[in-house]
Structure formats: C-alpha cells, structure tokens
Scaffold this active site. Sequence first.
Site, PDB file in Angstrom:
ATOM      1  N   LYS A  31      35.788  16.068  70.213  1.00  0.00           N
ATOM      2  CA  LYS A  31      36.534  16.158  71.474  1.00  0.00           C
ATOM      3  C   LYS A  31      37.803  15.321  71.468  1.00  0.00           C
ATOM      4  CE  LYS A  31      34.808  12.490  74.596  1.00  0.00           C
ATOM      5  NZ  LYS A  31      33.726  11.765  73.923  1.00  0.00           N
TER       6      LYS A  31
ATOM      7  N   HIS B 202      26.346   4.724  73.373  1.00  0.00           N
ATOM      8  CA  HIS B 202      27.810   4.680  73.308  1.00  0.00           C
ATOM      9  C   HIS B 202      28.252   3.513  74.178  1.00  0.00           C
ATOM     10  CE1 HIS B 202      31.980   5.671  73.173  1.00  0.00           C
ATOM     11  NE2 HIS B 202      31.788   6.830  72.564  1.00  0.00           N
TER      12      HIS B 202
ATOM     13  N   GLU C  83      29.570   7.808  65.766  1.00  0.00           N
ATOM     14  CA  GLU C  83      30.353   8.939  66.303  1.00  0.00           C
ATOM     15  C   GLU C  83      31.777   8.497  66.639  1.00  0.00           C
ATOM     16  OE1 GLU C  83      28.036   9.740  69.759  1.00  0.00           O
ATOM     17  OE2 GLU C  83      26.384  10.656  68.680  1.00  0.00           O
TER      18      GLU C  83
HETATM   19  C1  LIG Z   1      33.664  10.587  73.417  1.00  0.00           C
HETATM   20  C2  LIG Z   1      32.468  10.325  72.634  1.00  0.00           C
HETATM   21  C3  LIG Z   1      32.564   9.730  71.363  1.00  0.00           C
HETATM   22  C4  LIG Z   1      33.869   9.231  70.764  1.00  0.00           C
HETATM   23  O1  LIG Z   1      34.214   7.994  71.320  1.00  0.00           O
HETATM   24  P1  LIG Z   1      35.452   7.163  70.759  1.00  0.00           P
HETATM   25  O2  LIG Z   1      35.556   6.048  71.723  1.00  0.00           O
HETATM   26  O3  LIG Z   1      36.644   8.046  70.749  1.00  0.00           O
HETATM   27  O4  LIG Z   1      35.115   6.669  69.399  1.00  0.00           O
HETATM   28  C5  LIG Z   1      31.398   9.597  70.631  1.00  0.00           C
HETATM   29  N1  LIG Z   1      30.199   9.991  71.126  1.00  0.00           N
HETATM   30  C6  LIG Z   1      30.083  10.557  72.344  1.00  0.00           C
HETATM   31  C7  LIG Z   1      28.744  10.982  72.810  1.00  0.00           C
HETATM   32  C8  LIG Z   1      31.200  10.727  73.137  1.00  0.00           C
HETATM   33  O5  LIG Z   1      31.069  11.266  74.361  1.00  0.00           O
END
Ligand SMILES: *Cc1c(COP(=O)(O)O)cnc(C)c1O
Length: 415
Positions: A47, A176, A250
Amino acid sequence: MEATQLANDGEPDAEKAFFVADLGQVYKQHQRWVSRLPEITPYYAVKCNPDPYVLRLLASLGAGFDCASNGEISQVLNIGGIDPSRIIFANPCKANSFIRNAGKMGVDVMTFDNADELYKVARTHPRAKLVLRILTDDSKSLCQLGLKYGAPMGTVPALVAKAKELGLDVVGVSFHVGSGCYDPSVYSDAILRAREAFDIAERAGYEFSLLDVGGGFEDDLFERAAEVLMEAIEEHFPDRKDRNIRVIAEPGRFYVSKAFSLAANIIARRAPISDSGAEVASTRRSDQPSVMYYINDGVYGAFNCILFDHQVVHPYVLSMNGSFHVPSSEPVCTSSIWGPTCDSIDCVCSKTELPIGLRVGDWLGFDNMGAYTICAATQFNGFQLSKVVYTLGAGVVAGEVRNKLVGFAALQKRS
Ligand SMILES: *Cc1c(COP(=O)(O)O)cnc(C)c1O
C-alpha cells in the site's frame, strides 16, 4: 531546461510535474535491511507505493509482500514468478469475498484480531494460516493504527480458544507500532507482548512458528530500531531457531521514501507588482507571505501525504531562469506554495524561504516523496497524476539493480 524550452514552444507535456524514482536507492535500503536484520524477512507493504518496478525489484531481492486487499494480491501475483506463499494478507478485517478469493489464489497466511473474523475464515478459507495481530503502544508514531486494529492482550486467551474450537490453524503473532515511528524503544514492549501471546497460545494447544514485527521503520532511525528489535527478540525468543520460529516484518516507508523525488513546475505566481507595490496593500491577510507560487501538483495529487500522512515537505529550487545553479547570494523572501486545484485547502507549503527571482516556468524539487504519495493521489479538478521516470542509480549499484531485474525477468520466463 529542455522541458522549459519545449513548454515555451507549446509542447503540452513538457511542463508537467514528474517523479524521479531511483531504484538504486530501493536496492541500497534492502542492503541496509539485510545487514542489520539478516534473520528478518521483509514483506514489503504494497500500500505504501505499489510501483511496478519497485515490486519487481523487491521480488528479485527475495522480499515477500504485505497485501491488504484483493487488488493488491492480484497486482503482486500478476507480476509473475512470485509464489503466493510469499504474500501475507495483513488486513485483520476482510470482506468474506476477499478471504475466499485469497484462498483460491493460494494466499493462506492472513491476520485477524477479532472473533467475527475467525467465523468468516472458518466458513470461507478453513485451511488458512492465521496470524493474530495484537495491540501495541503506537503513541510514538505519525500514523497510529491501534485505534482501528489489534487485539488487546486481555482478549488473546478467548480469541485463541475460539480459533481452537473452530479447528483453525493459528500460526503466529503480528503487531504494528504505527507508521512513521519516531521512538524505536516501543518495539521492545511489542516483542514482550508477542512473547506473552505465544505463551497464551501454547497453553491453548498451539505451537506458534511465526513472529511478524510489522512496519513503522523510519529511514533515519532504522539502525536504532533494528538494534532495539534484535535485543528484544534475543531476550524474549532466545530459542527461536530450535523452535523453527520464522521472523518477518512488513516495512513500507523504509524502502521507498527516499527513492522518489518530485519535480513540479511553477505555473503561476502572485507577487507585489514591483514598480507600484500595489498588491502589497491588498486585502489579503497580513500574516500571509506576500509571494504566492502555484505549482502543478498539490494535496489532491502527490502531496496528499501532507493531509493523510502528516508530512511537512521542504521545497528547493531545481532550476531558475534556465540554470540549475542558484547563487547563494540570491536574496530570498517568505513565500507560500499552492497546488493547482481551485480549493484553498490545496496548500503545499504555507511558509518557506525562496529566491525572489523565481518566476513562472522555473522548477521546484521535493525529496522523500516515495511513501504514501502516488498511491493515494486523485485527479480532482481534472489534474492528471504525475508520471514516474526511472533511474537505476549510479556506479556499481546501477549494474547490480540491472542484473537483479534481468535475472528476475529470465526466471519469470521459465516459470
Ligand atoms: C501500513 C502498514 C504497514 C507499513 O507500515 P510502514 O510504516 O510504512 O512501514 C505494514 N503493515 C501493515 C499491517 C500496515 O497497515
């Protein structure tokens, strides 16, 4: 230079804003990742910037992909040569049809954080390998995600019990810490909570084998974050290798933020009329900069990151009066920069110092435009999205990027 000339000659595309994507920079970020976190496989968060060449390069480097929708899953699989096992469907709240479709496509690993999701998965994709997303402290991040996602620790026992009752395969834990995390110490507490979730699951009869430490990695804090993370993993998962626990992450922003820059053309200017000074005494509010520049991308386009991603952008002069060189002696004045749409919310920079000699046709540059920009841009008011021009970077890196991409293309042909 040529663009300005072409624009003056009436070439309609010549003055359009454009991105420059440096794939060599993406490659360098990956090297940085591997050197600091060799045992954590990155699953790039699509994304953040689903650019097809970024996805290809990361695929060639062995990364996996974090997808949140059917559309993102298709985008990754349509590249070819990427096994669906390299995808984690990291959206804890999915439509029934999306879960079913993921199953059809062979995407088995998916997150959940509530009991309803378990019922849905049991019905639509009972073979799924589920990952429990837990709630962690996200108060030290630009974009907090805990308001919307993550199971509070108190709910973990009931959730794993419910999964067991439904005969579902739960394989691990994810979290996260929030996107754009500016205090890497939060990873430490998150790993501790993940450990607790592993233990709770073990008591319910599960043997977890996946630890997903999510995203949130900021470019300039990456080394510190990696250190905190590895220390915590070492402390709470010392037996991870004997127990065959795989660690993944991620990252989104980390890979692409610095790799994209935007060049925007000054299409209009409002400044005091120099000989009479008439417009100085206009009715406009006195606290506003007296020079206003209008450029051909704005908050409805690439600069949506100002609204959605809480970014502050820093313009610099790319070219002025036909030259890339702006003498340091050039006097500056307080100016504001606006996007092209007719909405007054479309302000890119409300106060910045720019040379007084800047004119219509000159170019401004903006760095760090790779994360959460292109992907959320609109065509509001009929303004087109800014296109991307690619470079492989300079020196040795360019050659390595080329080899990786060529090698991946050959592999695609064979598979
Ligand atoms: C947006 C998102 C990410 C990416 O986060 P960054 O801060 O850009 O590294 C990873 N995992 C999930 C579930 C997300 O929603």
